[in-house]
Scaffold this motif. Structure first.
Motif, mmCIF file in Angstrom:
data_model
loop_
_atom_site.group_PDB
_atom_site.id
_atom_site.type_symbol
_atom_site.label_atom_id
_atom_site.label_comp_id
_atom_site.label_asym_id
_atom_site.label_seq_id
_atom_site.Cartn_x
_atom_site.Cartn_y
_atom_site.Cartn_z
ATOM 1 N N TYR A 156 0.615 -1.372 -0.158
ATOM 2 C CA TYR A 156 0.024 -0.096 -0.141
ATOM 3 C C TYR A 156 1.226 1.323 0.033
ATOM 4 O O TYR A 156 0.186 1.814 -0.353
ATOM 5 C CB TYR A 156 -1.547 -0.292 1.035
ATOM 6 C CG TYR A 156 -1.604 -1.381 1.026
ATOM 7 C CD1 TYR A 156 -2.846 -0.837 -0.106
ATOM 8 C CD2 TYR A 156 -1.929 -2.515 1.853
ATOM 9 C CE1 TYR A 156 -4.038 -1.677 0.389
ATOM 10 C CE2 TYR A 156 -2.830 -3.360 1.476
ATOM 11 C CZ TYR A 156 -4.551 -2.748 0.654
ATOM 12 O OH TYR A 156 -5.039 -4.042 0.748
ATOM 13 N N ARG A 166 -0.125 1.864 -6.572
ATOM 14 C CA ARG A 166 -0.643 3.192 -6.744
ATOM 15 C C ARG A 166 -0.849 4.010 -7.807
ATOM 16 O O ARG A 166 -1.632 4.057 -8.378
ATOM 17 C CB ARG A 166 -0.099 4.489 -5.845
ATOM 18 C CG ARG A 166 -0.290 4.112 -4.295
ATOM 19 C CD ARG A 166 0.105 5.138 -2.895
ATOM 20 N NE ARG A 166 -0.543 5.053 -1.919
ATOM 21 C CZ ARG A 166 -0.651 6.059 -0.985
ATOM 22 N NH1 ARG A 166 -0.631 6.726 -1.094
ATOM 23 N NH2 ARG A 166 -1.029 5.588 0.076
ATOM 24 N N GLU A 193 -1.192 -9.708 -0.235
ATOM 25 C CA GLU A 193 -0.623 -8.368 0.220
ATOM 26 C C GLU A 193 0.929 -9.117 0.206
ATOM 27 O O GLU A 193 0.768 -10.246 1.109
ATOM 28 C CB GLU A 193 -1.776 -9.048 1.653
ATOM 29 C CG GLU A 193 -2.904 -8.121 0.946
ATOM 30 C CD GLU A 193 -3.654 -6.405 1.160
ATOM 31 O OE1 GLU A 193 -2.283 -6.386 1.729
ATOM 32 O OE2 GLU A 193 -4.456 -6.450 0.892
ATOM 33 N N SER A 222 -1.077 -1.680 6.993
ATOM 34 C CA SER A 222 -2.268 -1.902 6.380
ATOM 35 C C SER A 222 -2.188 -2.133 5.685
ATOM 36 O O SER A 222 -3.717 -3.560 5.276
ATOM 37 C CB SER A 222 -1.864 -0.639 4.989
ATOM 38 O OG SER A 222 -1.099 0.519 5.378
ATOM 39 N N HIS A 232 -9.262 -1.995 0.453
ATOM 40 C CA HIS A 232 -8.337 -1.848 -0.387
ATOM 41 C C HIS A 232 -8.074 -0.853 -0.734
ATOM 42 O O HIS A 232 -6.928 0.147 -1.379
ATOM 43 C CB HIS A 232 -7.999 -2.704 -1.221
ATOM 44 C CG HIS A 232 -6.992 -3.375 -2.315
ATOM 45 N ND1 HIS A 232 -6.041 -3.990 -2.292
ATOM 46 C CD2 HIS A 232 -7.493 -3.085 -3.456
ATOM 47 C CE1 HIS A 232 -5.414 -3.429 -2.969
ATOM 48 N NE2 HIS A 232 -6.449 -3.228 -4.033
ATOM 49 N N LEU A 238 -5.222 1.869 -0.706
ATOM 50 C CA LEU A 238 -4.411 3.140 -1.686
ATOM 51 C C LEU A 238 -4.313 4.370 -1.629
ATOM 52 O O LEU A 238 -3.476 5.367 -2.072
ATOM 53 C CB LEU A 238 -4.489 2.786 -2.780
ATOM 54 C CG LEU A 238 -4.259 0.430 -3.587
ATOM 55 C CD1 LEU A 238 -4.772 0.492 -4.035
ATOM 56 C CD2 LEU A 238 -2.443 0.372 -3.188
#
Length: 250
Positions: free
Chosen positions: A104, A110, A132, A143, A163, A167
């Protein structure tokens, strides 16, 4: 003497015929000296040979690495595609599977979000799995624990919401921030926060970390697209082209 003489000799040997055609160990000192002089003279007259030989070696190394990646995916296919706990989105019945190992706090993860979403929407027949893989410090781990705990407590739809929210989240994480996030999504914050440090969450993250080690994944994002490892961020047009290649090969 030029610095590239030793690598060039190695490359020329690779490009030559059978090893028995040239046995340096059977040469006299005078023959060896003459041979070296000829090689040096040839390379000085044809320096492009050095670049060509290096390029050939790099191509062979790249091919060997690609084959190793394909083999690793095949050897760990069940854990990659059917671990029984990772979130599955896109088209669960799609003919192509895309797996993402993500963090994350990873800027490129991202950046990849809209690219992956565009690919899934445009194609419509891709199964998407999220792994993850928190590797960028304590905030990453918190996170992922929150996301996994949300899935275990409230299910897949709640996980997808959490989720996406994680982000987008900026700044430091705290129980207060996570509680507000959960409540903002209409979830049971107390249950999720209590689950975060559970053995069940730890076990899920540990299994994904072990899988990443087997696949020699050390950075995020890393994708598995059907049978191929793709290390690093890829724009949607490149991913789409690879998907097309995979379908054509079936």
């Amino acid at each position: 003497m030029i610095r590239f003489a030793a690598p060039a000799l190695t490359a020329l040997a690779l490009l030559a015929g059978p090893a028995q055609a040239l046995d340096l160990t059977q040469m006299s000192d005078a023959e060896r000296t003459a041979f070296r002089a000829e090689v040096r003279s040839y390379l000085m007259d044809n320096p492009e040979v050095i670049l060509e030989s290096v390029q050939l070696l790099e191509q062979r190394q790249a091919s060997a690495e690609a084959k190793a990646d394909f083999d690793m995916v095949a050897d760990n296919a069940d854990a990659i595609f059917n671990d029984g706990f990772s979130w599955v989105g896109g088209n669960p019945d799609g003919d192509i599977t895309l797996v993402e190992f993500m963090d994350y706090r990873c800027g490129y993860c991202r950046k990849a979000v809209p690219e992956v979403q565009q690919l899934l929407e445009q194609d419509g027949n891709i199964r998407f799995i999220v792994k993850e893989f928190p590797i960028l410090g304590e905030a990453s781990l918190i996170s992922s624990r929150f996301a996994v705990a949300t899935k275990q407590v409230a299910g897949d739809d709640a996980y997808e919401q959490a989720h996406t929210a994680l982000l987008d989240l900026q700044g430091d994480l705290s129980d207060v921030v996570l509680r507000r996030l959960a409540e903002g999504l209409g979830l049971d914050a107390d249950a999720i926060l209590a689950q975060m440090d559970s053995d069940e969450v730890t076990d899920e993250l540990s299994k994904t970390r072990d899988l990443a080690q087997k696949l020699r994944i050390s950075g995020t994002p890393t994708f598995v697209l059907q049978d191929e490892l793709l290390r690093g961020y890829l724009p949607v047009d490149q991913m789409s082209a690879i998907v097309t290649e995979k379908r054509a090969a079936e």
